[in-house]
Each structure stands twice: as structure tokens, then as C-alpha cells.
Design a protein around this motif. Structure first.
Motif, mmCIF file in Angstrom:
data_model
loop_
_atom_site.group_PDB
_atom_site.id
_atom_site.type_symbol
_atom_site.label_atom_id
_atom_site.label_comp_id
_atom_site.label_asym_id
_atom_site.label_seq_id
_atom_site.Cartn_x
_atom_site.Cartn_y
_atom_site.Cartn_z
ATOM 1 N N ASP A 64 0.727 -1.246 0.163
ATOM 2 C CA ASP A 64 -0.144 0.147 -0.203
ATOM 3 C C ASP A 64 0.906 1.315 -0.080
ATOM 4 O O ASP A 64 0.574 2.404 -0.651
ATOM 5 C CB ASP A 64 -0.868 -0.072 1.228
ATOM 6 C CG ASP A 64 -1.958 -1.134 1.287
ATOM 7 O OD1 ASP A 64 -2.353 -1.651 0.145
ATOM 8 O OD2 ASP A 64 -2.253 -1.685 2.275
ATOM 9 N N ALA A 65 1.963 1.304 0.676
ATOM 10 C CA ALA A 65 2.834 2.489 0.763
ATOM 11 C C ALA A 65 4.335 1.814 0.860
ATOM 12 O O ALA A 65 4.603 0.948 1.654
ATOM 13 C CB ALA A 65 2.463 3.122 2.204
ATOM 14 N N VAL A 66 5.109 2.848 0.130
ATOM 15 C CA VAL A 66 6.579 2.682 0.350
ATOM 16 C C VAL A 66 7.069 3.849 1.022
ATOM 17 O O VAL A 66 6.898 5.004 0.847
ATOM 18 C CB VAL A 66 7.237 2.555 -1.144
ATOM 19 C CG1 VAL A 66 8.581 2.748 -1.109
ATOM 20 C CG2 VAL A 66 6.656 1.464 -1.846
ATOM 21 N N VAL A 67 8.216 3.615 1.901
ATOM 22 C CA VAL A 67 8.547 4.723 2.732
ATOM 23 C C VAL A 67 9.804 5.236 1.889
ATOM 24 O O VAL A 67 10.898 4.253 1.454
ATOM 25 C CB VAL A 67 9.138 4.235 4.361
ATOM 26 C CG1 VAL A 67 9.981 5.085 4.936
ATOM 27 C CG2 VAL A 67 7.785 3.799 4.965
ATOM 28 N N GLY A 82 -4.781 4.388 6.105
ATOM 29 C CA GLY A 82 -5.338 3.271 6.154
ATOM 30 C C GLY A 82 -4.503 2.215 5.402
ATOM 31 O O GLY A 82 -4.875 1.062 4.698
ATOM 32 N N ALA A 83 -3.238 2.242 5.430
ATOM 33 C CA ALA A 83 -2.245 1.311 4.548
ATOM 34 C C ALA A 83 -2.231 0.161 5.564
ATOM 35 O O ALA A 83 -1.696 0.026 6.551
ATOM 36 C CB ALA A 83 -0.796 1.938 4.401
ATOM 37 N N ALA A 84 -2.358 -1.000 4.908
ATOM 38 C CA ALA A 84 -2.160 -2.239 5.641
ATOM 39 C C ALA A 84 -0.764 -2.909 5.335
ATOM 40 O O ALA A 84 -0.279 -3.481 6.430
ATOM 41 C CB ALA A 84 -3.065 -3.422 5.065
ATOM 42 N N THR A 85 -0.207 -2.803 4.418
ATOM 43 C CA THR A 85 1.271 -3.218 4.030
ATOM 44 C C THR A 85 2.167 -1.974 3.873
ATOM 45 O O THR A 85 1.748 -1.035 2.835
ATOM 46 C CB THR A 85 1.013 -3.982 2.696
ATOM 47 O OG1 THR A 85 0.447 -3.525 1.714
ATOM 48 C CG2 THR A 85 0.619 -5.547 3.199
ATOM 49 N N TRP A 118 3.439 12.156 3.433
ATOM 50 C CA TRP A 118 2.980 11.426 2.568
ATOM 51 C C TRP A 118 2.597 12.189 1.037
ATOM 52 O O TRP A 118 2.316 13.156 1.122
ATOM 53 C CB TRP A 118 1.801 10.400 2.794
ATOM 54 C CG TRP A 118 0.508 11.124 2.894
ATOM 55 C CD1 TRP A 118 -0.024 11.849 4.030
ATOM 56 C CD2 TRP A 118 -0.467 11.461 2.076
ATOM 57 N NE1 TRP A 118 -1.245 12.342 3.497
ATOM 58 C CE2 TRP A 118 -1.665 12.160 2.416
ATOM 59 C CE3 TRP A 118 -0.653 10.872 0.361
ATOM 60 C CZ2 TRP A 118 -2.570 12.562 1.654
ATOM 61 C CZ3 TRP A 118 -1.808 11.242 -0.326
ATOM 62 C CH2 TRP A 118 -2.720 12.227 0.110
ATOM 63 N N THR A 119 3.031 11.472 0.093
ATOM 64 C CA THR A 119 2.597 11.900 -1.335
ATOM 65 C C THR A 119 2.083 10.723 -2.080
ATOM 66 O O THR A 119 1.995 9.638 -1.619
ATOM 67 C CB THR A 119 3.721 12.549 -2.072
ATOM 68 O OG1 THR A 119 4.490 11.413 -2.462
ATOM 69 C CG2 THR A 119 4.148 13.604 -1.228
ATOM 70 N N THR A 120 1.567 11.098 -3.368
ATOM 71 C CA THR A 120 1.130 9.924 -4.005
ATOM 72 C C THR A 120 2.412 9.014 -4.502
ATOM 73 O O THR A 120 3.291 9.666 -4.424
ATOM 74 C CB THR A 120 0.642 10.817 -5.435
ATOM 75 O OG1 THR A 120 0.157 9.601 -6.390
ATOM 76 C CG2 THR A 120 1.472 11.568 -6.116
ATOM 77 N N ALA A 121 2.036 7.923 -5.095
ATOM 78 C CA ALA A 121 3.336 7.318 -5.591
ATOM 79 C C ALA A 121 3.487 7.241 -7.072
ATOM 80 O O ALA A 121 4.241 6.531 -7.558
ATOM 81 C CB ALA A 121 2.833 5.731 -5.183
ATOM 82 N N ARG A 131 0.516 2.757 -3.474
ATOM 83 C CA ARG A 131 -0.552 3.740 -3.573
ATOM 84 C C ARG A 131 -0.033 5.032 -3.178
ATOM 85 O O ARG A 131 -0.327 6.193 -3.770
ATOM 86 C CB ARG A 131 -1.896 3.445 -2.885
ATOM 87 C CG ARG A 131 -2.816 4.368 -2.993
ATOM 88 C CD ARG A 131 -4.214 3.870 -2.384
ATOM 89 N NE ARG A 131 -5.235 4.902 -2.466
ATOM 90 C CZ ARG A 131 -6.389 4.843 -1.790
ATOM 91 N NH1 ARG A 131 -6.680 3.783 -1.176
ATOM 92 N NH2 ARG A 131 -7.196 5.612 -2.054
ATOM 93 N N TRP A 132 0.778 4.811 -2.287
ATOM 94 C CA TRP A 132 1.521 6.041 -1.488
ATOM 95 C C TRP A 132 2.988 5.957 -1.275
ATOM 96 O O TRP A 132 3.311 5.021 -1.135
ATOM 97 C CB TRP A 132 0.762 6.237 -0.123
ATOM 98 C CG TRP A 132 -0.604 6.663 -0.104
ATOM 99 C CD1 TRP A 132 -1.410 8.058 -0.329
ATOM 100 C CD2 TRP A 132 -1.760 5.608 0.312
ATOM 101 N NE1 TRP A 132 -2.691 7.470 -0.123
ATOM 102 C CE2 TRP A 132 -2.879 6.357 0.198
ATOM 103 C CE3 TRP A 132 -1.718 4.276 0.930
ATOM 104 C CZ2 TRP A 132 -3.989 5.844 0.625
ATOM 105 C CZ3 TRP A 132 -2.855 3.718 1.181
ATOM 106 C CH2 TRP A 132 -3.865 4.358 1.292
#
Length: 166
Positions: free
Chosen positions: A16-19, A107-110, A63-66, A72-73
Motif C-alpha cells: 500500500d505504501a513505500v517509505v 489506512g495502509a495495511a502493508t 505522504w504523497t502520491t506514489a 498507492r502512497w
């Protein structure tokens, strides 16, 4: 929350999100930051400029868009620059804690994490791994999986060895 480790390219993670290990200016850079901006395309930088006109403080996250990444983020964190004398470990652990707080807001799960500050910022790798694993293991978060992404095998093996056994 399950903490996992994979060896690979953080820009290719199906999460869902990359740091992103960003710099304070939030305008792209080298290492993980450069890879994420390159793979995500111009939308990531445009969103950084719009959301963070004055950049972001060390230890904080946003956060920003991916953009074109499979995620997603992008959750941007600014790690301490050990080589420049920023040796306060709480700034490093704050990156992981704040990233999880932002992930919960989204709401990121992963969530896929790089090893923050261990590259060009020079944080000693063993302590960078310990700080990441300790912070993620102690966190209260709705995130189901915190995935540590190691670019090389030696880092992968070191992270894997440091993970808590269940």
C-alpha cells in the motif's frame, strides 16, 4: 504487526505504501530517494512541492502520491545525517514511528521500509537495523505487515537475523 524482510528493489514492492528515505528539502536526491522519484515519475516531486513547500523536519514523516510506483502512497521520512553530526538515535527511531502513524492515517495495511539513514547518511548499519526492528516491534499500529527491503544480500541477512522470533 508482522515484520518481514525481503531482498530487492523497494520501488517494485506490491504494498500500500513505500517509505522513502528523503532529505529535508523533499525535492528528490540520491539513493532510495532518487530511485523512488525516478520510478514514481514527476507526480511524486510535484506532490512533494505542493505538500511540503518548506520541506520536512528530521525525524518527521509525510505522504504523497506514489505516481507510477505499484504502491498507492509514498511516506517520506527524513532520517538523521550521521556524517553531518546528527547522532541522536531518537530522530532515527522517530522516522519509523511517524511512518507508521502516517500509514495508519492513510489506512495502509502493508508498508515497505528501507533502512533509513544507513546509506549516504552514514548511520552504522548494525544500529540502524536495531533501531528499525526495535521501533517496528514495539509499535502499536493497524499496519498488518512492515516489510524491510534490503537492496543487497548482506543487509538482508543482517536484518533477517535481527528479527524477533515468534
Amino acid at each position: 504487526m508482522e515484520i518481514t524482510v525481503v531482498q530487492g528493489d523497494i520501488t517494485r514492492q506490491q504494498v500500500d505504501a513505500v517509505v522513502n528515505a528523503a532529505n529535508r528539502a523533499m525535492r528528490g536526491g540520491g539513493g532510495v530517494d532518487g530511485a523512488i522519484h525516478a520510478a514514481g515519475g514527476p507526480a511524486v516531486l510535484e506532490d512533494c512541492i505542493a505538500r511540503f513547500p518548506r520541506g520536512l523536519a528530521t525525524g518527521d514523516a509525510g505522504w504523497t502520491t506514489a505516481g507510477e510506483l505499484p504502491a498507492r502512497w509514498v511516506i517520506h521520512v527524513v532520517g538523521p545525517n550521521h556524517r553531518a553530526g546528527q547522532t541522536d538515535r531518537t530522530l532515527l527511531t522517530s522516522c519509523y514511528a511517524r511512518a507508521l502513524e502516517v500509514a495508519d492515517e492513510l489506512g495502509a495495511a502493508t508498508v515497505a521500509f528501507p533502512l533509513v539513514s544507513a546509506g549516504i547518511y552514514g548511520w552504522p548499519k548494525d544500529d540502524a537495523i536495531a533501531a528499525a526492528v526495535e521501533t517496528l516491534a514495539a509499535a502499536e499500529s493497524a499496519v498488518a505487515e512492515a516489510r524491510m527491503v534490503a537492496y543487497d544480500h548482506a543487509t538482508y541477512a543482517a536484518i533477517r537475523q535481527s528479527l524477533p522470533t515468534t
